[in-house]
Design a protein around this motif. Structure first.
Motif, mmCIF file in Angstrom:
data_model
loop_
_atom_site.group_PDB
_atom_site.id
_atom_site.type_symbol
_atom_site.label_atom_id
_atom_site.label_comp_id
_atom_site.label_asym_id
_atom_site.label_seq_id
_atom_site.Cartn_x
_atom_site.Cartn_y
_atom_site.Cartn_z
ATOM 1 N N VAL A 1 0.861 -1.177 0.000
ATOM 2 C CA VAL A 1 0.000 0.000 0.000
ATOM 3 C C VAL A 1 0.897 1.227 0.000
ATOM 4 N N LYS A 2 0.615 2.152 -0.924
ATOM 5 C CA LYS A 2 1.354 3.416 -0.979
ATOM 6 C C LYS A 2 0.364 4.544 -0.750
ATOM 7 N N ALA A 3 0.736 5.469 0.136
ATOM 8 C CA ALA A 3 -0.115 6.613 0.470
ATOM 9 C C ALA A 3 0.680 7.896 0.309
ATOM 10 N N GLU A 4 0.063 8.877 -0.344
ATOM 11 C CA GLU A 4 0.703 10.182 -0.487
ATOM 12 C C GLU A 4 0.396 11.025 0.745
ATOM 13 N N LEU A 5 1.452 11.442 1.449
ATOM 14 C CA LEU A 5 1.297 12.250 2.655
ATOM 15 C C LEU A 5 2.308 13.402 2.638
ATOM 16 N N PRO A 6 2.159 14.329 1.699
ATOM 17 C CA PRO A 6 3.143 15.419 1.606
ATOM 18 C C PRO A 6 3.089 16.329 2.821
ATOM 19 N N ASP B 1 9.236 7.958 2.492
ATOM 20 C CA ASP B 1 10.271 8.546 1.647
ATOM 21 C C ASP B 1 9.658 9.604 0.737
ATOM 22 N N LYS B 2 10.134 10.836 0.851
ATOM 23 C CA LYS B 2 9.714 11.952 -0.005
ATOM 24 C C LYS B 2 8.200 12.135 -0.048
ATOM 25 N N GLY B 3 7.553 12.039 1.103
ATOM 26 C CA GLY B 3 6.118 12.260 1.190
ATOM 27 C C GLY B 3 5.259 11.073 0.807
#
Length: 153
Positions: free
Chosen positions: A62-67, A130-132
């Motif tokens: 699972v990949k989640a964008e969390l900037p 890593d990187k958001g």
């Protein structure tokens, strides 16, 4: 004149968890225009954070964008075939001398729970930030891996 008060109005609405002004209501409408209409269930199910869920032979990723968040701002829990990601994105105090026309970055707490394709081993879950982008790797439960069944003729 209004531009000077926008950051303080936004902060006030986050603290009280309700719109503090007509500007907040308009901003909420543009962020989720069909949110109040039950006839648009596909649009209403969109959540934050956005997720990519993929499956391999022995694991689920699972990949989640969390900037703008740090690893200690996020909490992950796994229970059989349910994954929960929750956290809080804090409001950054803006300088008074800045002349804002618009603030679109969102702030506040979030909670997203999704049903995974199968049960996973909760003791073998690994998370990397890593990187958001938060990447969660989960090993499938043995009972869920399945086996090939031969067909008798």
């Amino acid at each position: 004149m209004f531009r000077e008060f926008l950051p303080s109005l936004r902060k006030q609405s986050l603290v009280t968890k309700r719109p503090a002004s007509i500007a907040d209501m308009m901003e909420e409408f543009w962020r989720e225009p069909f949110g109040s209409f039950p006839s648009f269930p596909l649009l209403k199910d969109q959540g934050y954070p956005t997720l990519d869920i993929s499956e391999a032979d022995s694991q689920i990723i699972v990949k989640a964008e969390l900037p703008g968040l740090e690893p200690n701002d996020v909490e992950i829990t796994v229970d059989d075939d349910m994954l929960s990601i929750k956290g809080e994105k804090k409001f950054e105090e803006e300088e008074k001398k800045d002349n804002y026309h618009r603030i679109e970055r969102s702030y506040g707490s979030f909670h997203r729970t999704v049903l995974l394709p199968c049960a996973v081993k909760s003791d073998e879950v690994k998370a990397k930030f890593d990187k958001g982008v938060l990447t969660i790797t989960m090993a499938k439960s043995e009972k869920e891996k399945g086996r090939k069944i031969m067909i008798e003729s």
